[in-house]
Design an enzyme around this catalytic site. Sequence first.
Site, PDB file in Angstrom:
ATOM      1  N   CYS A  58       0.348  -0.867   0.063  1.00 35.45           N
ATOM      2  CA  CYS A  58      -0.056  -0.251   0.214  1.00 35.45           C
ATOM      3  C   CYS A  58       0.816   1.364  -0.014  1.00 35.45           C
ATOM      4  O   CYS A  58       0.351   2.285  -0.004  1.00 35.45           O
ATOM      5  CB  CYS A  58      -1.043   0.206   1.198  1.00 35.45           C
ATOM      6  SG  CYS A  58      -0.107  -0.716   2.401  1.00 35.45           S
ATOM      7  N   SER A  64      -2.568  12.167  -6.306  1.00 33.14           N
ATOM      8  CA  SER A  64      -2.171  12.695  -7.947  1.00 33.14           C
ATOM      9  C   SER A  64      -1.142  13.951  -7.665  1.00 33.14           C
ATOM     10  O   SER A  64      -0.908  13.804  -8.616  1.00 33.14           O
ATOM     11  CB  SER A  64      -3.716  13.251  -8.120  1.00 33.14           C
ATOM     12  OG  SER A  64      -4.587  14.743  -7.793  1.00 33.14           O
TER      13      SER A  64
END
Length: 113
Positions: A58, A64
């Site tokens: 993870c 972004s």
Amino acid sequence: MPRLDTDFHNRVYAVVMAIPEGRVTTYGAIAEALGLRRSARMVGRALGALTGEPGIPCHRVVNSSGALSGAPRFATPTLMRELLEAEGVTFRGETVVMGRHFWDPRTNYRGEL
DNA sequence: CGGCTGACTGCGA
DNA sequence: TTCGCAGCCAGCC
């Protein structure tokens, strides 16, 4: 033991596991790969439930901008970055150089949606 | 069964 | 260029 038995969590699990070493992807890209389009938050929420599970990298999921928004959720605040750098991921300041390491699950991941 | 929450995101100021 | 805001939707309480 986190809930790993729901379809949604299993799909996030599958996509994250498919991220190659030394590469990263974003919450939004995973959400779109799963057909959720605008629910990047759900991916982050799911990852929280998956955190700590063996076999789920993870730390390769960033926002972004390339910032490590999930870092505080790791055992130590610096662990996420350390894991990435150990795989060869490069940074510019506090953010990942996305242009060089971004891996798009929509293009590269072929799984069940 | 209804409401609140969140490891985000893109756009407008 | 940096900052703030409203949308998004499965889970958990």
